[in-house]
Design a protein around this motif. Structure first.
Motif, PDB file in Angstrom:
ATOM      1  N   THR A   1       0.847  -1.201   0.000  1.00 51.17           N
ATOM      2  CA  THR A   1       0.000   0.000   0.000  1.00 51.17           C
ATOM      3  C   THR A   1       0.880   1.249   0.000  1.00 51.17           C
ATOM      4  O   THR A   1       0.519   2.290   0.533  1.00 51.17           O
TER       5      THR A   1
ATOM      6  N   TYR B   1       0.885   1.167  -6.184  1.00 51.54           N
ATOM      7  CA  TYR B   1      -0.327   1.387  -5.403  1.00 51.54           C
ATOM      8  C   TYR B   1      -0.657   2.871  -5.526  1.00 51.54           C
ATOM      9  O   TYR B   1      -1.338   3.278  -6.442  1.00 51.54           O
ATOM     10  N   ASN B   2      -0.149   3.710  -4.647  1.00 51.91           N
ATOM     11  CA  ASN B   2      -0.336   5.157  -4.793  1.00 51.91           C
ATOM     12  C   ASN B   2       0.841   5.724  -5.584  1.00 51.91           C
ATOM     13  O   ASN B   2       1.986   5.336  -5.366  1.00 51.91           O
TER      14      ASN B   2
ATOM     15  N   GLY C   1      -4.051   1.919  -6.346  1.00 54.96           N
ATOM     16  CA  GLY C   1      -4.546   2.820  -5.306  1.00 54.96           C
ATOM     17  C   GLY C   1      -4.929   4.141  -5.925  1.00 54.96           C
ATOM     18  O   GLY C   1      -5.743   4.194  -6.842  1.00 54.96           O
TER      19      GLY C   1
ATOM     20  N   SER D   1      -8.203   1.038 -10.128  1.00 56.01           N
ATOM     21  CA  SER D   1      -8.931   1.398  -8.911  1.00 56.01           C
ATOM     22  C   SER D   1     -10.015   2.431  -9.193  1.00 56.01           C
ATOM     23  O   SER D   1     -10.951   2.580  -8.410  1.00 56.01           O
TER      24      SER D   1
END
Length: 186
Positions: free
Chosen positions: A61, A82-83, A105, A139
């Motif tokens: 994450t 993810y991010n 993400g 996402s």
């Protein structure tokens, strides 16, 4: 060790795992030619390039940030982040032509307003002009504003409220509500 290093290379012969236990700032490049970089929930702030060529990136994450506007950053390989964040005005990113970049993400690309004739948008390009790279925001969680896109083929339709379409883009609805900016009304 204050959490900042010049660069990170996992060579082709390396078979182990490097797990981040804290946030890490790199003024230079990340090269993953072997082994595994496991980011967990940490933030990697990168000033240089990102190369995935034989190694593995376990995003967890984590958040990957590209921040140095004084030089462009090139992202090579098929990556899953993810991010992913770029909020540095005038930052230029080049993604490897033909590669797919997946964001699981939050994808956040935000430039700054123009200052006179200068454009301070984040610039997103392919490594080979005219040959696209593929953007997968699986996402559906994204914020893209003041971005100048070229040669970007999104796998899902994306809306960019303020941006520039520099050509050869697919599934990017850029500046859908024209506000008259830049027009001279006589």
């Amino acid at each position: 060790f204050a959490g900042a290093i010049a660069g990170l290379t996992l060579d082709a012969g390396y078979a182990g795992t490097v797990s981040l236990a804290r946030d890490l700032t790199l003024t230079g490049d990340v090269i993953l030619a072997g082994g595994t970089l496991s980011a967990g929930s940490q933030t990697l702030t990168i000033g240089g390039n990102w190369t995935l060529a034989g190694g593995t990136f376990e995003a967890g994450t984590s958040t990957v940030v590209f921040n140095d506007a004084s030089k462009p950053s090139t992202i090579l390989g098929h990556n899953t982040f993810y991010n992913f964040t770029v909020t540095t005005p005038d930052k230029e990113l080049s993604f490897e032509a033909g590669s797919t970049q997946t964001f699981r993400g939050h994808l956040r690309l935000v430039g700054a307003p123009d200052a006179g004739p200068e454009e301070y948008y984040v610039k997103v390009r392919s490594t080979i002009p005219g040959a696209p790279w593929y953007l997968d925001v699986s996402s559906g969680d994204y914020f893209l504003e003041r971005v100048n896109f070229q040669d970007t083929h999104a796998l899902q339709p994306l809306t960019i409220p303020i941006g520039v379409d520099a050509g050869n883009n697919v599934n990017l609805e850029i500046d859908p509500n024209w506000d008259g900016g830049g027009a001279t009304n006589n």
